[in-house]
Design a protein around this motif. Sequence first.
Motif, short mmCIF file in Angstrom:
data_model
loop_
_atom_site.label_atom_id
_atom_site.label_comp_id
_atom_site.label_asym_id
_atom_site.label_seq_id
_atom_site.Cartn_x
_atom_site.Cartn_y
_atom_site.Cartn_z
N GLU A 195 0.84 -1.20 0.00
CA GLU A 195 0.00 0.00 0.00
C GLU A 195 0.88 1.25 0.00
O GLU A 195 1.17 1.83 1.04
N THR A 196 1.30 1.63 -1.19
CA THR A 196 2.11 2.83 -1.38
C THR A 196 1.55 3.62 -2.55
O THR A 196 0.50 3.27 -3.11
N GLU A 197 2.25 4.67 -2.97
CA GLU A 197 1.81 5.47 -4.11
C GLU A 197 2.26 4.86 -5.45
O GLU A 197 2.02 5.44 -6.50
N PHE A 198 2.88 3.67 -5.38
CA PHE A 198 3.47 3.07 -6.58
C PHE A 198 2.44 2.90 -7.70
O PHE A 198 2.69 3.27 -8.86
N PHE A 199 1.28 2.32 -7.39
CA PHE A 199 0.33 1.98 -8.45
C PHE A 199 -0.33 3.22 -9.05
O PHE A 199 -0.64 3.24 -10.25
N GLU A 200 -0.51 4.25 -8.24
CA GLU A 200 -1.02 5.51 -8.78
C GLU A 200 0.00 6.13 -9.72
O GLU A 200 -0.33 6.56 -10.83
N ARG A 201 1.25 6.17 -9.27
CA ARG A 201 2.31 6.77 -10.10
C ARG A 201 2.55 5.97 -11.37
O ARG A 201 2.94 6.53 -12.40
N ALA A 202 2.32 4.67 -11.30
CA ALA A 202 2.53 3.81 -12.46
C ALA A 202 1.34 3.76 -13.40
O ALA A 202 1.37 3.08 -14.42
N ASP A 206 -6.55 1.27 -12.53
CA ASP A 206 -7.67 0.58 -13.15
C ASP A 206 -7.42 -0.91 -13.33
O ASP A 206 -8.20 -1.62 -13.97
N THR A 207 -6.30 -1.41 -12.76
CA THR A 207 -5.97 -2.83 -12.91
C THR A 207 -6.43 -3.62 -11.69
O THR A 207 -6.69 -3.06 -10.62
N LYS A 208 -6.49 -4.92 -11.85
CA LYS A 208 -6.89 -5.80 -10.75
C LYS A 208 -5.92 -5.67 -9.58
O LYS A 208 -6.32 -5.58 -8.43
N ILE A 209 -4.62 -5.64 -9.90
CA ILE A 209 -3.63 -5.54 -8.83
C ILE A 209 -3.67 -4.15 -8.19
O ILE A 209 -3.43 -3.99 -6.98
N ARG A 262 -0.51 -11.04 -16.36
CA ARG A 262 -1.37 -10.31 -17.29
C ARG A 262 -2.76 -10.11 -16.69
O ARG A 262 -3.35 -9.03 -16.79
N SER A 263 -3.28 -11.16 -16.04
CA SER A 263 -4.63 -11.07 -15.48
C SER A 263 -4.71 -10.02 -14.38
O SER A 263 -5.78 -9.46 -14.13
N MET A 264 -3.60 -9.74 -13.75
CA MET A 264 -3.58 -8.76 -12.66
C MET A 264 -3.23 -7.35 -13.13
O MET A 264 -3.69 -6.38 -12.55
N ALA A 265 -2.39 -7.24 -14.17
CA ALA A 265 -1.82 -5.95 -14.54
C ALA A 265 -2.34 -5.36 -15.85
O ALA A 265 -2.02 -4.21 -16.17
#
Length: 271
Positions: A195-202, A206-209, A262-265
Amino acid sequence: MSEERTASGSSARPLAAVTGASSGIGLHLALALARRGYDLIINAEDDALESAADQVSAEGAQARTVRADLRDPSGVDQLYAAIKEDGRPLDVMALNAGVGKGGSFVETDLADEQSIIDLNVTATVRLAKLVLRDMVANDSGRVLFTSSIASEMPGAFQAVYNASKSFVQSFAQALQNELKDSAVTITSLMPGPTETEFFERAGMLDTKIGQASKDDPATVAEQGVEALLAGKPRVTGGGLKTRVQDVASKVMPDKLKAAMHRSMAEPGSGN
């Protein structure tokens, strides 16, 4: 941009440095080290670094900030200069700074991919070269590489990021062997989704992960620091779900791991 805040006064406490320390795992690595009696030199490129320094200082540690972009070789040089200027030998180096980018490789901007390589790979090698030469000369020191369980699987729709972490993991393991007869230890911390800002910055919200529940960065950092100070070669950071995923990745064929990733990202997979 590069800025510095310097701690005042001398200290008999050992010295540690953490990159990517303004938030997430890096901030909690710095806090965990401060609680264990270390003074800190912390680095990041964003404004939140000053707040991070305040939190580190609140744990009783001196905190010097080096606000610099490690993707630029001059940023690495600036951080290393701050370490040398301190005067104390560097006892712990946490090479944690990293960035990612989601999406189809043929559609993402090359500049984003190059940024991943420049920070996750090139800056890591540059800093490791500098600090490890000093540690080996002193026959003392501990280095923590923030790797990832992503290093163990082909990262469909996160291709360059996963490849960069595969490099970091292989690099750390090679150094463990090279330095096995010295007192210098190398530890790789392998978090899962945290739980960091990684996925927002990346760009992966909108992905499952991106939408799934994630591990607590404070817990991951505590696990990393405990392993580091115990001289362990690696630790999987996170909870049971992450540890199960780590074990499964060791026995699954790469083709299946790529399909699972792929299913997650894949963009839109969280909708």
